[in-house]
Design a protein around this motif. Structure first.
Motif, PDB file in Angstrom:
ATOM      1  N   LEU A 193       0.860  -1.181   0.000  1.00  0.00           N
ATOM      2  CA  LEU A 193       0.000   0.000   0.000  1.00  0.00           C
ATOM      3  C   LEU A 193       0.898   1.232   0.000  1.00  0.00           C
ATOM      4  CD1 LEU A 193      -3.046   0.919   0.368  1.00  0.00           C
ATOM      5  CD2 LEU A 193      -2.540   1.109   2.811  1.00  0.00           C
ATOM      6  N   VAL A 194       0.445   2.271  -0.732  1.00  0.00           N
ATOM      7  CA  VAL A 194       1.151   3.554  -0.676  1.00  0.00           C
ATOM      8  C   VAL A 194       0.249   4.569   0.001  1.00  0.00           C
ATOM      9  CG1 VAL A 194       2.118   5.462  -2.018  1.00  0.00           C
ATOM     10  CG2 VAL A 194       2.512   3.100  -2.760  1.00  0.00           C
ATOM     11  N   HIS A 195       0.762   5.243   1.006  1.00  0.00           N
ATOM     12  CA  HIS A 195       0.103   6.421   1.558  1.00  0.00           C
ATOM     13  C   HIS A 195       0.651   7.617   0.796  1.00  0.00           C
ATOM     14  CE1 HIS A 195      -1.110   4.663   5.769  1.00  0.00           C
ATOM     15  NE2 HIS A 195      -1.908   4.281   4.788  1.00  0.00           N
ATOM     16  N   ALA A 196      -0.176   8.160  -0.104  1.00  0.00           N
ATOM     17  CA  ALA A 196       0.268   9.247  -0.963  1.00  0.00           C
ATOM     18  C   ALA A 196      -0.080  10.581  -0.315  1.00  0.00           C
ATOM     19  CB  ALA A 196      -0.385   9.136  -2.339  1.00  0.00           C
ATOM     20  N   ASN A 197       0.914  11.192   0.279  1.00  0.00           N
ATOM     21  CA  ASN A 197       0.727  12.469   0.974  1.00  0.00           C
ATOM     22  C   ASN A 197       1.851  13.409   0.617  1.00  0.00           C
ATOM     23  OD1 ASN A 197      -1.431  11.331   2.652  1.00  0.00           O
ATOM     24  ND2 ASN A 197       0.206  10.200   3.679  1.00  0.00           N
ATOM     25  N   ASN A 198       1.518  14.703   0.499  1.00  0.00           N
ATOM     26  CA  ASN A 198       2.591  15.684   0.443  1.00  0.00           C
ATOM     27  C   ASN A 198       2.978  16.032   1.879  1.00  0.00           C
ATOM     28  OD1 ASN A 198       4.443  17.719  -0.474  1.00  0.00           O
ATOM     29  ND2 ASN A 198       3.242  17.837  -2.361  1.00  0.00           N
ATOM     30  N   SER A 199       4.034  16.812   2.036  1.00  0.00           N
ATOM     31  CA  SER A 199       4.595  17.092   3.357  1.00  0.00           C
ATOM     32  C   SER A 199       4.675  18.589   3.600  1.00  0.00           C
ATOM     33  CB  SER A 199       6.000  16.481   3.430  1.00  0.00           C
ATOM     34  OG  SER A 199       6.670  16.918   4.589  1.00  0.00           O
ATOM     35  N   LYS A 200       4.109  19.030   4.738  1.00  0.00           N
ATOM     36  CA  LYS A 200       4.277  20.439   5.107  1.00  0.00           C
ATOM     37  C   LYS A 200       5.702  20.678   5.584  1.00  0.00           C
ATOM     38  CE  LYS A 200      -0.368  22.048   6.312  1.00  0.00           C
ATOM     39  NZ  LYS A 200      -1.406  21.015   6.305  1.00  0.00           N
ATOM     40  N   GLY A 201       6.299  19.678   6.193  1.00  0.00           N
ATOM     41  CA  GLY A 201       7.666  19.793   6.698  1.00  0.00           C
ATOM     42  C   GLY A 201       8.679  19.605   5.580  1.00  0.00           C
ATOM     43  N   ALA A 202       9.876  20.143   5.800  1.00  0.00           N
ATOM     44  CA  ALA A 202      10.943  20.047   4.809  1.00  0.00           C
ATOM     45  C   ALA A 202      11.559  18.650   4.805  1.00  0.00           C
ATOM     46  CB  ALA A 202      12.029  21.077   5.121  1.00  0.00           C
TER      47      ALA A 202
END
Ligand SMILES: [Zn+2]
Length: 263
Positions: A193-202
């Motif tokens: 499974l892939v959790h596709a998320n962008n990141s607010k943190g660097a």
């Protein structure tokens, strides 16, 4: 290509329909609490659904820790969730890799993972695939960076164990997304499974702060490339409710040439 979202657990199938998702992930109990999940009245409907279901275990679970008062209830809670996930026909139970406390030996943490699978086997097995998820933060994590992941798999790889790759956690945890799937599969042999998320943190910030795919610090094309390489179902765990997640799902379907489920 199955694409969906992490949703509220009250009526997951309605949440799936609202997002045109063919996959949903949800909690079976308070993610910050230690209560065992209750049997669901909609279990039969969930089992019969066309929508693929994934269950996310509570965040409090840490089967790696040397602290008995966390580790022992964590094992029980994980097994209870596996049983409850199997009862609704879930495709997998996602659990974070966990960590040991500062000054504790990470090798013991990996061995605690091994004991967790041995304990489950003695109790008749999990009954549902357990997918260990990489995490973003901490200096003593079992599944933040790939060097640790390799040691974890040395300890548990003989058991039936799956892997969930979270793009936000990988990036914020300090792993470059380019070529990541090959590096992970060289260790685990699989991505379930892939959790596709962008990141607010660097990059390498250690921050577990998800963003919508078009926002955040990750080039969204890199997230798409990870999904393509992984060839696994996708769950977005992004903010913005129905509208925000539906936009993320639409974006991925467009990029991947995936079809929406028939209405
Ligand atoms: Zn995740």
């Amino acid at each position: 290509m199955r694409i969906g979202a992490h949703v509220d657990s009250t009526d997951p199938l309605a949440e799936a329909a609202a997002r045109s998702a063919d996959t949903v992930q949800f909690f079976l109990s308070d993610p910050q609490g230690w209560k065992a999940p209750k049997p669901r009245e909609d279990a039969e409907r969930l089992r019969a659904a066309e929508v693929d279901l994934y269950v996310h275990a509570p965040y409090v679970i840490n089967v790696a820790t040397l602290n008995n008062r966390i580790r022992i209830p964590s094992r029980k809670l994980l097994l209870g969730h596996a049983t409850a996930a199997a009862a609704i026909g879930a495709k997998g139970l996602i659990v974070h890799g966990g960590h040991v406390n500062a000054g504790d030996d990470l090798a013991v943490g990996f061995d605690n993972w091994r004991k967790t699978f041995a304990y489950a086997a003695d109790s008749g097995g999990f009954g549902v695939p357990v997918l260990i998820e990489n995490t973003a933060g901490g200096d003593n994590a079992c599944a933040r960076r790939l060097d640790a992941l390799a040691r974890l798999w040395d300890a548990i790889g003989d058991h039936e164990v799956g892997f969930c790759l979270d793009t936000c956690h990988a990036y914020a945890g300090g792993e470059e997304l380019l070529g990541l799937v090959d590096r992970v599969k060289a260790i685990t042999g699989r991505i379930d499974l892939v959790h596709a998320n962008n990141s607010k943190g660097a990059f390498n910030s250690g921050q577990d702060r998800h963003d919508n795919l078009g926002g955040g610090t990750i080039d969204p094309e890199l997230v798409v490339a990870v999904i393509r390489a992984a060839g696994a179902p996708v769950v977005v765990e992004t903010p913005g409710g129905v509208a925000g997640q539906a936009a993320d799902i639409d974006f991925l379907r467009e990029q991947l040439g995936a079809e929406s489920p028939a209405a």
